[in-house]
Structure formats: C-alpha cells, structure tokens
Design an enzyme around this catalytic site. Sequence first.
Site, short mmCIF file in Angstrom:
data_model
loop_
_atom_site.label_atom_id
_atom_site.label_comp_id
_atom_site.label_asym_id
_atom_site.label_seq_id
_atom_site.Cartn_x
_atom_site.Cartn_y
_atom_site.Cartn_z
N SER A 126 0.85 -1.21 -0.03
CA SER A 126 -0.11 -0.01 0.10
C SER A 126 0.88 1.31 -0.17
CB SER A 126 -0.75 -0.05 1.21
OG SER A 126 -1.43 1.33 1.45
N TYR A 151 -2.28 -0.88 11.27
CA TYR A 151 -2.40 -1.47 9.69
C TYR A 151 -1.09 -1.17 8.93
CZ TYR A 151 -3.91 -1.82 4.83
OH TYR A 151 -3.89 -2.11 3.62
N LYS A 155 1.98 -3.38 6.65
CA LYS A 155 2.23 -3.55 5.28
C LYS A 155 3.91 -3.49 5.44
CE LYS A 155 -1.42 -4.56 3.60
NZ LYS A 155 -2.03 -5.78 3.14
P1 NAD Z 1 -11.14 -6.71 1.39
O1 NAD Z 1 -11.35 -6.80 2.83
O2 NAD Z 1 -12.53 -6.48 0.47
O3 NAD Z 1 -10.66 -8.27 0.97
C1 NAD Z 1 -9.75 -9.16 1.85
C2 NAD Z 1 -10.41 -10.48 1.80
O4 NAD Z 1 -9.66 -11.23 2.46
C3 NAD Z 1 -11.93 -10.49 2.40
O5 NAD Z 1 -12.59 -11.24 1.51
C4 NAD Z 1 -11.63 -11.16 3.76
O6 NAD Z 1 -12.67 -12.13 4.18
C5 NAD Z 1 -10.28 -11.83 3.57
N1 NAD Z 1 -9.63 -12.54 4.54
C6 NAD Z 1 -9.10 -11.57 5.67
N2 NAD Z 1 -8.45 -12.13 6.50
C7 NAD Z 1 -8.56 -13.34 6.21
C8 NAD Z 1 -7.73 -14.59 6.48
N3 NAD Z 1 -7.06 -14.72 7.83
N4 NAD Z 1 -7.90 -15.91 5.84
C9 NAD Z 1 -8.56 -15.79 4.76
N5 NAD Z 1 -9.17 -14.73 4.31
C10 NAD Z 1 -9.14 -13.61 4.93
O7 NAD Z 1 -9.81 -5.85 1.21
P2 NAD Z 1 -9.34 -5.15 -0.28
O8 NAD Z 1 -9.83 -3.93 -0.34
O9 NAD Z 1 -9.89 -6.13 -1.33
O10 NAD Z 1 -7.82 -5.49 0.13
C11 NAD Z 1 -6.99 -6.56 -0.23
C12 NAD Z 1 -5.70 -6.37 -0.04
O11 NAD Z 1 -5.32 -5.05 -0.37
C13 NAD Z 1 -5.47 -6.01 1.54
O12 NAD Z 1 -4.35 -6.85 1.87
C14 NAD Z 1 -5.22 -4.76 1.84
O13 NAD Z 1 -4.63 -4.38 3.00
C15 NAD Z 1 -4.71 -4.33 0.49
N6 NAD Z 1 -4.62 -2.79 0.01
C16 NAD Z 1 -6.10 -2.23 0.07
C17 NAD Z 1 -6.12 -1.24 -0.24
C18 NAD Z 1 -7.78 -0.32 -0.46
O14 NAD Z 1 -7.40 0.80 -0.23
N7 NAD Z 1 -8.89 -1.26 -0.73
C19 NAD Z 1 -5.20 -0.32 -0.45
C20 NAD Z 1 -3.97 -0.84 -0.26
C21 NAD Z 1 -3.81 -2.27 -0.11
C1 WQD Z 2 -9.70 9.41 0.71
C2 WQD Z 2 -9.62 10.85 0.87
C3 WQD Z 2 -10.11 11.62 3.08
C4 WQD Z 2 -13.94 9.98 3.86
C5 WQD Z 2 -6.62 4.72 3.05
C6 WQD Z 2 -5.74 4.12 3.93
C7 WQD Z 2 -4.37 3.62 3.27
C8 WQD Z 2 -5.18 3.02 2.11
C9 WQD Z 2 -5.95 3.41 1.10
C10 WQD Z 2 -4.83 0.50 2.50
C11 WQD Z 2 -8.73 11.42 2.11
C12 WQD Z 2 -10.97 11.84 2.30
C13 WQD Z 2 -12.66 10.11 3.08
C14 WQD Z 2 -14.87 10.89 4.01
C15 WQD Z 2 -13.31 12.44 3.19
N1 WQD Z 2 -5.56 1.43 2.17
N2 WQD Z 2 -12.41 11.56 2.94
N3 WQD Z 2 -14.44 11.98 3.85
O1 WQD Z 2 -7.13 8.25 3.74
O2 WQD Z 2 -6.23 8.13 1.30
O3 WQD Z 2 -6.21 6.02 2.71
O4 WQD Z 2 -7.16 3.90 2.19
O5 WQD Z 2 -3.73 0.39 2.36
O6 WQD Z 2 -3.82 2.84 4.08
O7 WQD Z 2 -5.00 4.92 5.01
O8 WQD Z 2 -8.40 6.83 1.96
O9 WQD Z 2 -10.58 6.38 1.20
O10 WQD Z 2 -10.21 6.94 3.56
O11 WQD Z 2 -9.68 8.69 2.02
O12 WQD Z 2 -13.15 13.69 2.90
O13 WQD Z 2 -15.81 10.44 4.61
O14 WQD Z 2 -10.98 11.13 1.20
O15 WQD Z 2 -9.69 12.86 4.04
O16 WQD Z 2 -8.27 12.76 1.68
P1 WQD Z 2 -6.77 7.45 2.54
P2 WQD Z 2 -9.76 7.30 2.37
#
Ligand code: NAD
Ligand code: WQD
Length: 343
Positions: A126, A151, A155
């Site tokens: 991330s 969190y 990562k």
């Molecule tokens: P999500 O929660 O939609 O998907 C994660 C899935 O993993 C879920 O279906 C959950 O049921 C499953 N899971 C969690 N723990 C588990 C375990 N111990 N065993 C088996 N299954 C398990 O999340 P997402 O948004 O699809 O994110 C996927 C990955 O990408 C995560 O590692 C997250 O940290 C990373 N990521 C997400 C974002 C984002 O903003 N969505 C940004 C950067 C990184």
């Molecule tokens: C996006 C923008 C808020 C909600 C998070 C995690 C990061 C990564 C991505 C996993 C920001 C603004 C949000 C609201 C708002 N995830 N906002 N009103 O903060 O960039 O990052 O998700 O790895 O680790 O920290 O994402 O979607 O929460 O916010 O104004 O009700 O929207 O201030 O600028 P963020 P977000």
Amino acid sequence: MSKQILVTGGCGYIGSHTCVELFEAGYEPIIVDDLSNSEPTILEGIEKICSKKITFYQVDCLDSSKLEDVFKKHSFAAVIHFAALKAVGESVHKPLDYYQNNLGSLINLLYLMRKYSVENIVFSSSCTVYGQADVLPVTEQTPRKAATSPYGATKQMCEDILRDSISAYGCFKGIALRYFNPIGAHPSALIGELPRGIPNNLLPLVTQPAAGIRPMLNVFGNDYNTPDGSCIRDYIDVVDLAKAHVMAVDRMCQGRSKANFEIFNIGTGRGVSTIELIKTFEEVNHLKLNWQIVARRDGDIEAVWADTSYSNNELGWKATRPLSETLKSVWKWQQNITFALRK
Ligand code: NAD
Ligand code: WQD
C-alpha cells in the site's frame, strides 16, 4: 506448467476483480477466503462474469493445517496474497488482531510455499508505507516513513518478511504492489466494493448518500495546502489494478523478473482532490450529492500520488480507465447492490 493461482482473499474487493482478470488471461484462480469481510454473492458475481464455477475454500489463512490441505490438492504457479484486515482506524484499537492476521497469514503461506515448492508470490502492499512523503510524486525509492497505524506497520513488516525470506531461502520470487487508492467496480456491476457496516474509504461514502443509504458526505478539511484546500490522492481503477496482478504473475512465471524481490507503485500518476472527485462523480452521473466541509480527520495525509514510470516501463503496466468511467462504474454497482439487498 500449472495455470493454477492461489488467490487468498479472493472474495474481497480487489481479489474478486483480480480473479476475473486472471481467468480472462487463461489462469485458473483458486480462492481461499474466510469470508470475514466478504459475501458469498461476490463469488457468484465472479462465476457469472466468467461463466464458470470457481474453486473456493472457506479457510482462514491462520489455520495452517486447513491451508496445507489446499496446497496438497493443487499445484500452484503462484500465490496472490490479498487476505488481510485493512481498516486503519480499527487497527489502532485492535492492534493484536491486525498483527496476528496480517503477519501470521503471510508467514503461514511462505512456510507452505517452501514445503510445496511454490515459487512466486504477489503481495498487496500500500502507498500507506510512504506516509506523508517529503517529495511528490513518490517513486519506489522514496523512503518509507514510520507507520502511523498498526495497519500501516503490518504492510511495512510484511514487505520486510518477504524481502528477508526471499533473500534467505533462495527459493522464492516476490513482487509487492503498492496500491494507491483503489476505486471503481467491474463494468458488469456484478462485483464491486461491498463494505460491511460503516465504510472506511471515500467512495462508498460518496455513493451511499447518493443512493439514500446515508444522509450526508463529510469532506474532511478544506484548509490544506492544496489548490482547493482538500486532500489529494491517486485514485486507481480496480480493474486496472487487477490487471497489474496478472502482469506481475506473468513476469515471475515467465522468468522476466530483474530481481527476486521487486516493488511497483500501482497508481495513475495523477493527484485528484476530494472535492474534485466529488464534483466529477456528480457531473458524470448527472446527480447532486449532499456534502459538507467538516474538520480535518486525525492522521490524514495532505497529499500523495504515484510516480508510475517504473511500473509503466518495467512491468509494462499502465492505468487506462478514465476517472469518468471509473466513477460511472461505481454508481452502477451501488445501484445494483442497493436493489439486490432490498429484494
Ligand atoms: P477486502 O477486505 O475487501 O478483501 C480482503 C479479503 O480477505 C476479504 O474477503 C476477507 O474475508 C479475506 N480475509 C481477511 N483475513 C483473512 C484470513 N485470515 N484468511 C482468509 N481470508 C481472509 O480488502 P481489499 O480492499 O480487497 O484489500 C485487499 C488487500 O489489498 C489487503 O491486503 C489490503 O490491505 C490491501 N490494500 C487495500 C487497499 C484499499 O484501499 N482497498 C489499498 C492498499 C492495499
Ligand atoms: C481518501 C480521501 C480523506 C472519507 C486509506 C488508508 C491507506 C490505503 C488507502 C490500504 C482522504 C477523504 C474520506 C470521508 C473525506 N488503504 N475523505 N470524507 O485515507 O487515502 O487511505 O485507504 O492500504 O492505507 O489509510 O483513503 O478513502 O479513507 O480517504 O473527505 O468521509 O477522502 O480525507 O483525503 P486514505 P480514504
């Protein structure tokens, strides 16, 4: 060579879109998910899009014995490891759950990959690892800042566990993809982001008031040092993001990696402010949102966006879907799922 790819967390938001892209590229996704943060309806959505039954195991990656049963049944060309807990705020209150789940799942997987000679892993990292960078946009060489949440720490630690294991054991290759802010849904609207309870990320908080599920969208601050005062992020379309995983798998399986452990930024290279995103959503979907400016959110980063030249030139991946299309796809998905849930 086997075309089977183990997708942990494959019923989740990014995992489900990646399963579809893997299938379309000729791979066979095998899903392991404990459904702790996803619904069986997403698996049905994947199967409808692919017109095929997908092999699914409801297994917790922390349960190494059940996970091993999956390794015994298949011969994987690679693992894509999405399974993790991902709510930044929750991680502050439940750090042990986050360290246990996110680190434990990866460690279990790596043990099993060694035992069953599975060489390749793609890891979901991330942009959170950069924190508020001193210089924008961030490249893969931008120094990581101290994590601001458990969190974020998981990562960073998972990247380190991967790097150290790859270097020590000499039997793996790995690619960490550092996602920026994933948004959007599959064009079919059969899969998309389906948060449980109150969403954490911005896009569901935009679409839910639009669908009448929530009264108001709060914009956190308009006094940042940015052109319109709201925060800036790099919003990456989830289908584009899913394709990056296929390219990472191809690269390792076809022996094109430049190093055994590689890191790529996956973003658009363009920073978009919160207010700009909301206005674009309103414009492309021809609707008016109920939104207001409120105080800054604690811990928010002012601005971050990716330098994508390395992933463009080296991985051969580029974000292609225009923001307008992405924002239309989210609204189509929200309408579809609201209708399905009300039935
Ligand atoms: P999500 O929660 O939609 O998907 C994660 C899935 O993993 C879920 O279906 C959950 O049921 C499953 N899971 C969690 N723990 C588990 C375990 N111990 N065993 C088996 N299954 C398990 O999340 P997402 O948004 O699809 O994110 C996927 C990955 O990408 C995560 O590692 C997250 O940290 C990373 N990521 C997400 C974002 C984002 O903003 N969505 C940004 C950067 C990184
Ligand atoms: C996006 C923008 C808020 C909600 C998070 C995690 C990061 C990564 C991505 C996993 C920001 C603004 C949000 C609201 C708002 N995830 N906002 N009103 O903060 O960039 O990052 O998700 O790895 O680790 O920290 O994402 O979607 O929460 O916010 O104004 O009700 O929207 O201030 O600028 P963020 P977000």
